[in-house]
Design an enzyme around this catalytic site. Structure first.
Site, PDB file in Angstrom:
ATOM      1  N   TRP A 108       3.670 -19.238  -1.640  1.00 23.67           N
ATOM      2  CA  TRP A 108       2.209 -19.368  -1.679  1.00 23.67           C
ATOM      3  C   TRP A 108       1.631 -18.731  -2.924  1.00 23.67           C
ATOM      4  CZ3 TRP A 108       0.354 -23.266   0.517  1.00 23.67           C
ATOM      5  CH2 TRP A 108       0.874 -23.720   1.736  1.00 23.67           C
ATOM      6  N   ASP A 182      -4.863 -13.381  -0.318  1.00 20.03           N
ATOM      7  CA  ASP A 182      -4.673 -14.503   0.602  1.00 20.03           C
ATOM      8  C   ASP A 182      -4.033 -13.931   1.869  1.00 20.03           C
ATOM      9  OD1 ASP A 182      -3.878 -16.704   2.062  1.00 20.03           O
ATOM     10  OD2 ASP A 182      -2.801 -17.686   0.417  1.00 20.03           O
ATOM     11  N   LYS A 206      -3.475 -20.249  11.315  1.00 23.80           N
ATOM     12  CA  LYS A 206      -2.326 -19.412  11.642  1.00 23.80           C
ATOM     13  C   LYS A 206      -2.720 -18.423  12.743  1.00 23.80           C
ATOM     14  CE  LYS A 206      -0.717 -21.581   7.992  1.00 23.80           C
ATOM     15  NZ  LYS A 206      -0.820 -21.129   6.629  1.00 23.80           N
TER      16      LYS A 206
HETATM   17  C1  LIG Z   1      -0.830 -21.930   5.291  1.00 24.18           C
HETATM   18  C2  LIG Z   1      -1.087 -21.131   4.072  1.00 24.18           C
HETATM   19  C3  LIG Z   1      -1.800 -21.653   2.983  1.00 24.18           C
HETATM   20  C4  LIG Z   1      -2.287 -23.079   2.936  1.00 24.18           C
HETATM   21  O1  LIG Z   1      -3.395 -23.269   3.714  1.00 24.18           O
HETATM   22  P1  LIG Z   1      -4.129 -24.701   3.727  1.00 24.18           P
HETATM   23  O2  LIG Z   1      -5.048 -24.558   4.890  1.00 24.18           O
HETATM   24  O3  LIG Z   1      -3.095 -25.752   3.926  1.00 24.18           O
HETATM   25  O4  LIG Z   1      -4.854 -24.858   2.462  1.00 24.18           O
HETATM   26  C5  LIG Z   1      -2.006 -20.839   1.895  1.00 24.18           C
HETATM   27  N1  LIG Z   1      -1.577 -19.569   1.868  1.00 24.18           N
HETATM   28  C6  LIG Z   1      -0.890 -19.030   2.905  1.00 24.18           C
HETATM   29  C7  LIG Z   1      -0.423 -17.628   2.821  1.00 24.18           C
HETATM   30  C8  LIG Z   1      -0.631 -19.801   4.029  1.00 24.18           C
HETATM   31  O5  LIG Z   1       0.043 -19.275   5.065  1.00 24.18           O
END
Ligand SMILES: *Cc1c(COP(=O)(O)O)cnc(C)c1O
Length: 370
Positions: A108, A182, A206
């Site tokens: 990511w 993030d 998540k």
């Molecule tokens: C799932 C995830 C993303 C992507 O999220 P989207 O909703 O598909 O844009 C980005 N960063 C992390 C750490 C993730 O777990």
């Protein structure tokens, strides 16, 4: 009984789904489904206001931070962040794009770096790519830029299974650059001191709710620096000034997120969930470490409590393993295609009974095939 180990969209608390089902056709006697309500009507305003108040209380968010609901997920934020922050250090009114520092700890972060490079100069201040992302580069080894606009981390790498167990301090080396994180895959799973961050963001699917809503928690002094070409709907200041209603917000996803926030409060808050998450992670890693039939290759001090990638000693057994797991109601354990093997995501809504059921299966499978 089914336990869903999906990395995302992921398991939600059963009570939340049941309540949403009960309220589907008629929310609180309004005669309407939440999906059918004007986002500006008094019924929906009460839903979004409660969700905001609850997440603020759960995360202890200081009053000089805004909580925004956007769309586009964390991947859109990879562009939205530099569009809002890359000119942070430029002289007033100049919108000169500067340098942003990124720490590369996995899939990511790698994506965030690539996207940010379209909008600003990116300095990869540290990377564990050469260690196959099995650890997080020590803070002492980060080569931060003195004039960085911001420093970006992915605090839990969902695919690689590494998680920061501390909040890195970056202001001293950068003359005050904000830390941007993030937190998509571990937000609300552990206590976090929000005041140490400039921006915290994440997609909901998540640990918070359904896909479709992105939460952005941003310190107020970081608003109002967007580059001229930033779409208005992604300019955090415009979104904040309009209470996340500059455009129609993802109303139903926010409603479910609000129900999840209420559920977390009933569990005793984030501290109570963190204690459970620690116990769940200990149980699973403890078993994986106790046998050489399975392995997890992440350094012990940065193993994720949420996403546990693991391998069977013999890859040829993977399909048999997954089929047997499914028979027992243990779902979506297949690892990400870039890593292979297995991955168990054990988010807030996964009870310890689910982790125990997985460990029981790991033992039985080993007995049969070891
Ligand atoms: C799932 C995830 C993303 C992507 O999220 P989207 O909703 O598909 O844009 C980005 N960063 C992390 C750490 C993730 O777990």
């Amino acid at each position: 009984m089914v336990y869903n180990f999906s990395a995302g969209p992921a398991v939600l608390p059963k009570e939340v789904l049941q309540q949403a089902a009960d309220e589907m056709l008629d929310w609180h006697g309004s005669g309407m489904s939440v999906m059918e309500m004007s986002h500006r009507g008094k019924e929906y305003m009460s839903i979004i206001e409660a969700a905001l108040a609850d997440v603020r209380a759960l995360m202890n968010i200081p009053s000089n931070y805004k909580v925004l609901f956007l769309q586009g997920g964390a991947i859109a934020e990879n562009a939205i962040i530099p569009m809002n922050l890359a000119a942070l250090r430029s002289p007033a009114g100049k919108h000169e794009v500067g340098v942003a520092d990124y720490i590369n700890t996995g899939s990511w972060s790698t994506k965030s770096i690539k996207e940010a490079g379209r909008y600003c100069t990116v300095n990869v201040a540290a990377s564990s790519a050469d260690r196959k992302f099995a650890s997080i580069p020590a803070r002492a080894d980060w080569k931060l830029s003195r004039n960085a606009a911001y420093v970006h981390i992915c605090s839990n790498e969902t695919i690689d299974g590494v998680e920061y167990q501390y909040t890195p301090e970056v202001a001293a080396d950068t003359d005050g650059a904000p830390l941007v994180a993030d937190m998509s895959s571990h937000i609300l799973s552990r206590e976090v001191d929000v005041s140490k961050y400039g921006v915290i963001y994440g997609g909901a699917q998540k640990n918070i709710g359904p896909a479709g809503v992105t939460i952005v928690i941003v310190r107020e002094d970081l608003l109002g620096h967007a580059l001229p070409f930033c779409p208005s709907a992604f300019d955090w200041k415009i979104v904040a000034d309009n209470d996340s209603m500059y455009n129609t917000p993802p109303t139903y996803a926010i409603y479910i997120a609000g129900l999840v926030f209420q559920w977390i409060k009933r569990q005793g808050g984030v501290a109570a969930l963190e204690a459970r998450n620690i116990a769940k992670a200990r149980l699973l890693y403890g078993y994986l470490d106790s046998t050489d039939f399975y392995s997890n290759r992440i350094a012990a001090d940065c193993r994720s409590r949420m996403n546990v990638p693991f391998f069977l000693r013999d890859d040829a057994l993977n399909d048999t393993f997954l089929a047997g797991a499914k028979e027992r109601g243990l779902l979506q354990l297949k690892g990400h295609k870039s890593v292979g093997g297995m991955r168990a995501s054990i988010y807030n809504a996964m009870p310890i009974e689910g982790v125990q059921a997985l460990v029981d299966y790991l033992k039985d499978f080993e007995k049969q095939h070891g």
